[in-house]
Motif scaffolding. Structure first.
Motif, mmCIF file in Angstrom:
data_model
loop_
_atom_site.group_PDB
_atom_site.id
_atom_site.type_symbol
_atom_site.label_atom_id
_atom_site.label_comp_id
_atom_site.label_asym_id
_atom_site.label_seq_id
_atom_site.Cartn_x
_atom_site.Cartn_y
_atom_site.Cartn_z
ATOM 1 N N VAL A 191 0.844 -1.209 0.000
ATOM 2 C CA VAL A 191 0.000 0.000 0.000
ATOM 3 C C VAL A 191 0.877 1.256 0.000
ATOM 4 O O VAL A 191 0.597 2.232 -0.718
ATOM 5 C CB VAL A 191 -0.978 -0.016 1.198
ATOM 6 C CG1 VAL A 191 -1.690 1.322 1.331
ATOM 7 C CG2 VAL A 191 -1.997 -1.151 1.016
ATOM 8 N N ASP A 192 1.965 1.251 0.747
ATOM 9 C CA ASP A 192 2.848 2.423 0.759
ATOM 10 C C ASP A 192 3.375 2.693 -0.651
ATOM 11 O O ASP A 192 3.319 3.825 -1.148
ATOM 12 C CB ASP A 192 4.005 2.198 1.747
ATOM 13 C CG ASP A 192 4.795 3.466 2.047
ATOM 14 O OD1 ASP A 192 4.279 4.570 1.793
ATOM 15 O OD2 ASP A 192 5.937 3.348 2.551
ATOM 16 N N THR A 193 3.852 1.639 -1.307
ATOM 17 C CA THR A 193 4.364 1.821 -2.669
ATOM 18 C C THR A 193 3.262 2.334 -3.592
ATOM 19 O O THR A 193 3.475 3.257 -4.400
ATOM 20 C CB THR A 193 4.921 0.482 -3.209
ATOM 21 O OG1 THR A 193 5.935 0.022 -2.316
ATOM 22 C CG2 THR A 193 5.505 0.641 -4.591
ATOM 23 N N VAL A 195 0.686 4.099 -2.900
ATOM 24 C CA VAL A 195 0.347 5.503 -2.647
ATOM 25 C C VAL A 195 1.514 6.426 -3.055
ATOM 26 O O VAL A 195 1.283 7.542 -3.525
ATOM 27 C CB VAL A 195 -0.108 5.714 -1.191
ATOM 28 C CG1 VAL A 195 -0.455 7.179 -0.937
ATOM 29 C CG2 VAL A 195 -1.336 4.836 -0.886
ATOM 30 N N HIS A 196 2.762 5.956 -2.942
ATOM 31 C CA HIS A 196 3.859 6.777 -3.496
ATOM 32 C C HIS A 196 3.607 7.053 -4.971
ATOM 33 O O HIS A 196 3.812 8.163 -5.461
ATOM 34 C CB HIS A 196 5.210 6.073 -3.338
ATOM 35 C CG HIS A 196 5.639 5.962 -1.923
ATOM 36 N ND1 HIS A 196 6.546 5.030 -1.478
ATOM 37 C CD2 HIS A 196 5.265 6.650 -0.824
ATOM 38 C CE1 HIS A 196 6.704 5.159 -0.181
ATOM 39 N NE2 HIS A 196 5.925 6.139 0.241
ATOM 40 N N VAL A 197 3.171 6.015 -5.674
ATOM 41 C CA VAL A 197 2.959 6.185 -7.113
ATOM 42 C C VAL A 197 1.783 7.130 -7.362
ATOM 43 O O VAL A 197 1.878 8.048 -8.190
ATOM 44 C CB VAL A 197 2.762 4.822 -7.805
ATOM 45 C CG1 VAL A 197 2.431 5.011 -9.275
ATOM 46 C CG2 VAL A 197 4.022 3.965 -7.646
ATOM 47 N N THR A 264 -1.717 13.292 1.042
ATOM 48 C CA THR A 264 -2.089 12.078 1.781
ATOM 49 C C THR A 264 -0.978 11.696 2.755
ATOM 50 O O THR A 264 -1.241 11.351 3.923
ATOM 51 C CB THR A 264 -2.362 10.930 0.779
ATOM 52 O OG1 THR A 264 -3.501 11.305 -0.016
ATOM 53 C CG2 THR A 264 -2.637 9.615 1.479
ATOM 54 N N HIS A 265 0.254 11.781 2.290
ATOM 55 C CA HIS A 265 1.375 11.428 3.174
ATOM 56 C C HIS A 265 1.490 12.367 4.372
ATOM 57 O O HIS A 265 1.736 11.924 5.494
ATOM 58 C CB HIS A 265 2.693 11.417 2.390
ATOM 59 C CG HIS A 265 3.057 10.055 1.916
ATOM 60 N ND1 HIS A 265 2.394 9.446 0.882
ATOM 61 C CD2 HIS A 265 3.986 9.158 2.359
ATOM 62 C CE1 HIS A 265 2.910 8.241 0.692
ATOM 63 N NE2 HIS A 265 3.870 8.038 1.586
ATOM 64 N N MET A 266 1.332 13.668 4.142
ATOM 65 C CA MET A 266 1.509 14.614 5.257
ATOM 66 C C MET A 266 0.417 14.419 6.318
ATOM 67 O O MET A 266 0.685 14.481 7.517
ATOM 68 C CB MET A 266 1.511 16.063 4.749
ATOM 69 C CG MET A 266 2.682 16.373 3.840
ATOM 70 S SD MET A 266 4.289 15.900 4.543
ATOM 71 C CE MET A 266 4.918 14.826 3.285
ATOM 72 N N ASP A 278 0.482 2.464 11.901
ATOM 73 C CA ASP A 278 1.536 2.216 10.913
ATOM 74 C C ASP A 278 1.377 3.158 9.722
ATOM 75 O O ASP A 278 0.249 3.452 9.296
ATOM 76 C CB ASP A 278 1.436 0.788 10.342
ATOM 77 C CG ASP A 278 1.821 -0.276 11.343
ATOM 78 O OD1 ASP A 278 2.323 0.058 12.426
ATOM 79 O OD2 ASP A 278 1.606 -1.467 11.023
ATOM 80 N N HIS A 279 2.516 3.521 9.119
ATOM 81 C CA HIS A 279 2.497 4.444 7.980
ATOM 82 C C HIS A 279 1.560 3.958 6.857
ATOM 83 O O HIS A 279 0.693 4.711 6.390
ATOM 84 C CB HIS A 279 3.929 4.608 7.461
ATOM 85 C CG HIS A 279 4.047 5.433 6.237
ATOM 86 N ND1 HIS A 279 3.693 6.765 6.203
ATOM 87 C CD2 HIS A 279 4.451 5.123 4.977
ATOM 88 C CE1 HIS A 279 3.891 7.231 4.978
ATOM 89 N NE2 HIS A 279 4.353 6.256 4.219
ATOM 90 N N GLY A 280 1.704 2.700 6.454
ATOM 91 C CA GLY A 280 0.885 2.178 5.347
ATOM 92 C C GLY A 280 -0.607 2.256 5.666
ATOM 93 O O GLY A 280 -1.429 2.523 4.783
ATOM 94 N N THR A 282 -2.162 4.411 7.612
ATOM 95 C CA THR A 282 -2.677 5.792 7.511
ATOM 96 C C THR A 282 -3.009 6.119 6.057
ATOM 97 O O THR A 282 -4.008 6.774 5.769
ATOM 98 C CB THR A 282 -1.656 6.833 8.031
ATOM 99 O OG1 THR A 282 -0.504 6.870 7.175
ATOM 100 C CG2 THR A 282 -1.220 6.561 9.457
ATOM 101 N N LEU A 283 -2.185 5.617 5.151
ATOM 102 C CA LEU A 283 -2.396 5.914 3.725
ATOM 103 C C LEU A 283 -3.626 5.191 3.193
ATOM 104 O O LEU A 283 -4.378 5.740 2.377
ATOM 105 C CB LEU A 283 -1.165 5.508 2.913
ATOM 106 C CG LEU A 283 0.177 6.069 3.388
ATOM 107 C CD1 LEU A 283 1.319 5.461 2.584
ATOM 108 C CD2 LEU A 283 0.212 7.595 3.294
ATOM 109 N N ALA A 284 -3.827 3.946 3.672
ATOM 110 C CA ALA A 284 -4.992 3.166 3.227
ATOM 111 C C ALA A 284 -6.287 3.880 3.615
ATOM 112 O O ALA A 284 -7.295 3.797 2.909
ATOM 113 C CB ALA A 284 -4.954 1.763 3.842
HETATM 114 ZN ZN ZN Z 1 4.976 6.355 2.198
#
Ligand code: ZN
Ligand code: NZQ
Length: 385
Positions: A191-193, A195-197, A264-266, A278-280, A282-284
């Motif tokens: 999920v982190d990857t 959302v980076h994209v 989204t990241h901030m 966890d970071h991932g 939060t993005l989900a």
């Molecule tokens: Zn990230």
């Protein structure tokens, strides 16, 4: 396409049994400090392999770098690096260990109070100790970029910084070293990857055709391979594909010449600082709500995403965008990450806290068009409950 400078000096050493190569990458007379996290590398014997590869070197070790690495812990390592005259760092672990090592590398040579490095987003860094990495968790791209995120526990602040002096000299990526990841971390990484994209792709068109195709290629690969990593944890090809996706997702390649979002990241960083999520995860939670609330500003790219990534051909614009966002949410959930705050036991009280922290950190105009205001974030988080 926008103007850009692309610079990335990190050497990647990819594949099975590549840890043994590190001895050739580090100058022979170095005093090396191995940095690592809570001990996974000792349990899965990655540490032993690293030590064997460093036979003949003068080696020290610093463990205990926590997920979402803290200034408080990292400063203990900075003291040791200085006292023990360490001149080369080797980060062995996931994004937290690599990010923490970037801070240590810069802080060890910094004149002044090292938190200034983070407060100034890395701009005051003039030099850093050289370092390499052995990656054990594909997710952040930290192994091939010059950025890091560090938390100041006493200030409750989790902030990003970057500087060209903070690229790893080399990174070893052996997909077999990811076999021991717990399912939750596999999901977080995918999920982190993803959302980076999307932070670099779902903005507005500038005719960056190759960047778009790179981005879509990474997303399609994640959708194809992510669930397989959960079902077949020791499938080498699956792990290799995910690992390379994570690295290319945030090494400057797909962002060259195109607008970037990062709202989204901030928001996610504040949720982690306040609630320890966890970071991932939060993005989900944040990404689907972000795409929905900004669907008008992102319309053209969302339609392209719907068609090229999810194969959605029918329905009017609104219906196709809605379906693409629903499929994105379903994909995160299929990777084991709930996409609502309530599923993590977080309620409405977090909303004013996140908004307050964003304001305190000067993050009041986020997104590719600088139109993600505190008011919009408040509305968005209501939709995440
Ligand atoms: Zn990230
Ligand atoms: O600490 P240990 O014992 O090593 O265990 C870790 C940790 O508990 C475990 N783990 C790692 N590799 C393993 C393993 N367990 C079993 N087998 C393995 N092979 O996984 C847990 C999580 O590790 P962590 O490094 O925290 O995860 P991740 O790689 O997702 O990194 C997250 C951090 O990176 C930052 C995040 O904000 C967060 O602080 N980010 C850094 C970025 C960058 N530098 O460019 C960008 C990202 O957007 C992100 O913000």
């Amino acid at each position: 396409m926008n103007n850009f400078i692309f610079y990335n000096p990190t050497k990647i050493i990819f594949g099975r049994e590549t840890i043994k190569a590190i001895g050739k990458e580090i100058p022979k007379d170095s005093r090396v400090m191995i940095t690592y996290g809570g001990g996974s590398i000792k349990r899965n014997r990655v540490f032993d392999e690293v030590m064997a590869a460093l036979a003949g070197f003068d080696v020290a070790e610093f463990g205990g770098i926590e997920p979402n690495p803290t200034y408080e812990t990292l400063m203990q390592c900075v003291e040791r690096v200085k006292n023990e005259k360490v001149d080369y760092l080797l980060a062995v672990g996931g994004g937290s260990v690599i990010d923490g090592t970037k801070f240590i590398a810069a802080a060890a040579l910094y004149e002044g109070e090292p938190w200034e490095i983070v407060k100034n987003y890395g701009m005051t860094v003039k030099r850093a100790l050289p370092f390499g990495t052995v990656l054990t968790l594909p997710a952040t791209g930290s192994e091939m970029n010059s950025g890091a995120v560090v938390t100041h526990r006493a200030l409750n602040a989790k902030l990003p910084f970057s500087n060209p002096a903070l690229f790893p000299e080399f990174s070893v990526l052996d997909p077999t070293k990811t076999y021991t990841l717990p399912a939750g971390q596999i999901g977080n990484g995918v999920v982190d990857t993803f959302v980076h994209v999307t932070e670099q792709y779902l903005t507005y068109p500038v005719n960056g055709k190759l960047q778009d195709r790179f981005a879509e290629g990474i997303l399609l690969t994640l959708i194809e391979e992510g669930p397989k990593a959960l079902a077949e944890p020791e499938n080498y090809d699956v792990r290799a594909n995910l690992m390379w996706c994570a690295t290319l997702g945030l090494n400057g390649l797909i962002s060259a010449g195109v607008p970037q979002d990062w709202a989204t990241h901030m928001i996610g960083h504040e949720l982690t600082a306040l609630k320890g999520l966890d970071h991932g995860k939060t993005l989900a939670v944040v990404l689907p709500a972000m795409l929905k609330i900004r669907a008008r500003e992102k319309k053209e790219k969302l339609l392209q995403y719907a068609q090229r990534v999810w194969g959605i051909q029918s329905g009017d614009d609104e219906a196709r965008i809605g379906e693409a966002i629903d499929k994105t949410r379903d994909f995160f959930e299929s990777m084991g990450l709930p996409t609502r705050l309530c599923e993590y036991g977080i309620g409405t009280d977090v909303i004013p806290e996140v908004v307050g922290q964003l304001k305190a950190h000067g993050m009041v105009k986020l997104g590719e068009k600088r139109d993600v205001t505190p008011e919009l974030v408040e509305e968005l988080l209501q939709n995440c409950l």
